[in-house]
Design a protein around this motif. Structure first.
Motif, mmCIF file in Angstrom:
data_model
loop_
_atom_site.group_PDB
_atom_site.id
_atom_site.type_symbol
_atom_site.label_atom_id
_atom_site.label_comp_id
_atom_site.label_asym_id
_atom_site.label_seq_id
_atom_site.Cartn_x
_atom_site.Cartn_y
_atom_site.Cartn_z
ATOM 1 N N ILE A 1 0.979 -0.765 0.448
ATOM 2 C CA ILE A 1 0.393 0.285 0.139
ATOM 3 C C ILE A 1 1.112 1.501 0.027
ATOM 4 C CG2 ILE A 1 -2.061 -0.817 1.472
ATOM 5 C CD1 ILE A 1 -0.916 0.412 3.756
ATOM 6 N N PHE A 2 0.655 2.282 -0.859
ATOM 7 C CA PHE A 2 1.060 3.529 -0.607
ATOM 8 C C PHE A 2 0.490 5.015 0.717
ATOM 9 C CE2 PHE A 2 2.305 1.271 -4.278
ATOM 10 C CZ PHE A 2 3.602 1.720 -4.504
ATOM 11 N N MET A 3 0.959 4.982 1.421
ATOM 12 C CA MET A 3 -0.233 6.121 1.991
ATOM 13 C C MET A 3 0.554 7.480 2.118
ATOM 14 S SD MET A 3 -0.746 5.219 6.518
ATOM 15 C CE MET A 3 -0.831 3.564 6.231
ATOM 16 N N ASP A 4 -0.348 8.328 2.437
ATOM 17 C CA ASP A 4 -0.133 9.558 3.084
ATOM 18 C C ASP A 4 -0.978 10.535 3.893
ATOM 19 O OD1 ASP A 4 1.644 12.156 2.350
ATOM 20 O OD2 ASP A 4 -0.491 12.727 1.354
ATOM 21 N N VAL A 5 -0.661 11.288 4.779
ATOM 22 C CA VAL A 5 -1.701 11.647 5.436
ATOM 23 C C VAL A 5 -2.107 13.151 5.592
ATOM 24 C CG1 VAL A 5 -2.059 9.087 6.857
ATOM 25 C CG2 VAL A 5 -0.394 11.577 7.593
ATOM 26 N N GLU A 6 -2.989 13.331 5.870
ATOM 27 C CA GLU A 6 -3.214 14.998 5.636
ATOM 28 C C GLU A 6 -3.313 15.246 7.084
ATOM 29 O OE1 GLU A 6 -2.016 16.455 2.870
ATOM 30 O OE2 GLU A 6 -1.763 15.344 2.095
ATOM 31 N N THR A 7 -2.991 16.299 7.742
ATOM 32 C CA THR A 7 -2.883 16.215 8.734
ATOM 33 C C THR A 7 -3.379 18.184 9.734
ATOM 34 O OG1 THR A 7 -1.134 16.235 9.790
ATOM 35 C CG2 THR A 7 -0.967 14.702 9.566
ATOM 36 N N SER B 1 -7.095 0.215 10.053
ATOM 37 C CA SER B 1 -6.650 -0.918 10.321
ATOM 38 C C SER B 1 -6.911 -2.376 9.640
ATOM 39 C CB SER B 1 -7.148 -1.214 11.590
ATOM 40 O OG SER B 1 -6.070 -0.400 12.882
ATOM 41 N N SER B 2 -8.574 -2.671 9.610
ATOM 42 C CA SER B 2 -9.546 -3.182 9.049
ATOM 43 C C SER B 2 -8.058 -3.636 7.301
ATOM 44 C CB SER B 2 -10.971 -3.703 9.145
ATOM 45 O OG SER B 2 -11.008 -2.150 8.040
ATOM 46 N N LEU B 3 -8.372 -2.828 6.799
ATOM 47 C CA LEU B 3 -7.571 -2.552 5.441
ATOM 48 C C LEU B 3 -6.650 -2.684 5.799
ATOM 49 C CD1 LEU B 3 -8.271 0.425 3.000
ATOM 50 C CD2 LEU B 3 -5.908 -0.900 3.442
ATOM 51 N N LEU B 4 -5.376 -2.580 6.368
ATOM 52 C CA LEU B 4 -4.328 -3.184 6.903
ATOM 53 C C LEU B 4 -3.446 -4.338 6.405
ATOM 54 C CD1 LEU B 4 -1.967 -0.023 8.830
ATOM 55 C CD2 LEU B 4 -1.824 -0.333 5.846
ATOM 56 N N GLU B 5 -4.949 -5.171 7.223
ATOM 57 C CA GLU B 5 -4.958 -6.512 7.917
ATOM 58 C C GLU B 5 -4.379 -6.903 6.115
ATOM 59 O OE1 GLU B 5 -8.610 -8.153 9.689
ATOM 60 O OE2 GLU B 5 -7.993 -6.750 11.082
ATOM 61 N N ASN B 6 -5.259 -6.722 5.306
ATOM 62 C CA ASN B 6 -4.764 -7.322 3.979
ATOM 63 C C ASN B 6 -3.710 -7.425 2.490
ATOM 64 O OD1 ASN B 6 -7.275 -8.400 4.140
ATOM 65 N ND2 ASN B 6 -8.169 -6.705 3.450
ATOM 66 N N TYR B 7 -2.700 -5.941 4.074
ATOM 67 C CA TYR B 7 -1.477 -5.427 3.097
ATOM 68 C C TYR B 7 0.171 -6.005 3.756
ATOM 69 C CZ TYR B 7 -4.628 -4.169 0.285
ATOM 70 O OH TYR B 7 -5.761 -3.738 -1.078
ATOM 71 N N HIS B 8 1.113 -6.448 3.370
ATOM 72 C CA HIS B 8 1.657 -6.954 3.369
ATOM 73 C C HIS B 8 3.132 -5.670 3.417
ATOM 74 C CE1 HIS B 8 0.427 -10.720 2.571
ATOM 75 N NE2 HIS B 8 -0.149 -10.271 3.462
ATOM 76 N N GLY B 9 3.286 -4.268 2.725
ATOM 77 C CA GLY B 9 4.569 -3.453 2.784
ATOM 78 C C GLY B 9 3.841 -2.018 3.110
ATOM 79 N N LEU B 10 3.950 -1.287 3.170
ATOM 80 C CA LEU B 10 4.122 -0.345 3.616
ATOM 81 C C LEU B 10 5.212 0.727 2.078
ATOM 82 C CD1 LEU B 10 2.212 2.597 4.298
ATOM 83 C CD2 LEU B 10 3.604 2.232 5.998
ATOM 84 N N VAL B 11 4.754 1.887 1.071
ATOM 85 C CA VAL B 11 5.063 2.106 0.402
ATOM 86 C C VAL B 11 4.900 4.334 1.419
ATOM 87 C CG1 VAL B 11 6.181 3.881 -1.430
ATOM 88 C CG2 VAL B 11 5.993 1.026 -1.454
ATOM 89 N N SER B 12 6.053 4.947 1.376
ATOM 90 C CA SER B 12 5.177 5.964 1.898
ATOM 91 C C SER B 12 6.611 7.635 1.455
ATOM 92 C CB SER B 12 5.511 6.603 3.314
ATOM 93 O OG SER B 12 6.669 7.025 3.507
ATOM 94 N N PHE B 13 6.525 8.609 1.698
ATOM 95 C CA PHE B 13 7.856 9.725 1.357
ATOM 96 C C PHE B 13 7.340 10.450 2.983
ATOM 97 C CE2 PHE B 13 9.456 13.455 -0.422
ATOM 98 C CZ PHE B 13 10.332 12.526 -1.687
ATOM 99 N N ASN B 14 8.937 10.185 2.999
ATOM 100 C CA ASN B 14 9.439 10.424 5.121
ATOM 101 C C ASN B 14 8.226 10.276 5.399
ATOM 102 O OD1 ASN B 14 10.681 12.283 6.306
ATOM 103 N ND2 ASN B 14 9.201 14.312 5.954
#
Length: 222
Positions: A49-55, A100-113
């Protein structure tokens, strides 16, 4: 636990972000060695999964939380982008538990910083609501350190915007807003409940994720 909003979009293959086609190349031995994490060799690109958050703030503090979480992943049809949004901080538990329920189906994470900001922030928010998360333990490919290494002599700036212009050859539309302006727009939304200005935040978040996916394809396809 409450309610959240979800925006879904599929970018059908062959989709190009700038000059780069989004292709789910597998991780090479070279990149796994660079990250010092051999687990990547056993992870299929469809499980990344590729993840980015706005805070609500630009710095780590007890009052900073994520109100928009963007998730991208490769699917058979192309690239699937999902954005989860909460219209009130009281819905934070619903947002985090859904993640969390979505992450259960994935094994690796890609982010930028993400190792410096996104993931520590999310882990602290999970701790505050008393929920467990595997975010801190997942194999994590933070693109920024590798980008700094690959383009250290050719690019003065290694920001995502600089990489978009100089590597991906991608130019954002006028709809985009600067990252530093995101918290202020969200605070104004909480006061006035006018969602129209949030359109720029959703666009900004979506382009961040698509650019990460393009950089991933660029790097892993070498």
């Amino acid at each position: 636990f409450g309610h959240i909003y979800c925006v879904d979009k599929i970018f059908y293959s062959p989709y190009r972000h700038g000059i780069i086609e989004l292709v789910p190349f597998p991780f090479s031995q070279t990149i796994a060695c660079w990250m010092n994490d051999s687990r990547w060799l056993d992870i299929h690109p469809s499980k990344v999964i590729f993840m980015d958050v706005e805070t609500s703030g630009l710095y780590h503090s007890s009052g900073t939380f994520a109100f928009l979480i963007g998730i991208g992943r490769f699917i058979q049809e192309g690239f699937h982008l999902t954005q989860f949004f909460m219209d009130d901080p009281i819905q934070e538990q619903a947002l985090l538990i859904h993640l969390s329920s979505l992450l259960e189906n994935y094994h690796g994470l890609v982010s930028f910083n993400g190792k410096s900001f996104d993931i520590p922030l999310l882990c602290s928010r999970y701790a505050l609501i008393g929920e467990k998360t595997n975010l801190g333990e997942m194999p994590h490919f933070d693109l920024l350190p590798l980008v700094r290494r690959l383009w250290r002599n050719s690019l003065p700036s290694k920001s995502l915007n600089s990489l978009e212009i100089n590597v991906l050859k991608f130019i954002r539309t006028a709809e985009d807003i600067p990252g530093w302006y995101v918290p202020e727009l969200y605070r104004e939304f909480l006061i006035h409940k006018d969602a129209q200005p949030l359109k720029g935040i959703f666009y900004h978040n979506a382009m961040d994720i698509l650019s990460m996916a393009a950089l991933y394809s660029c790097i892993t396809g070498i």
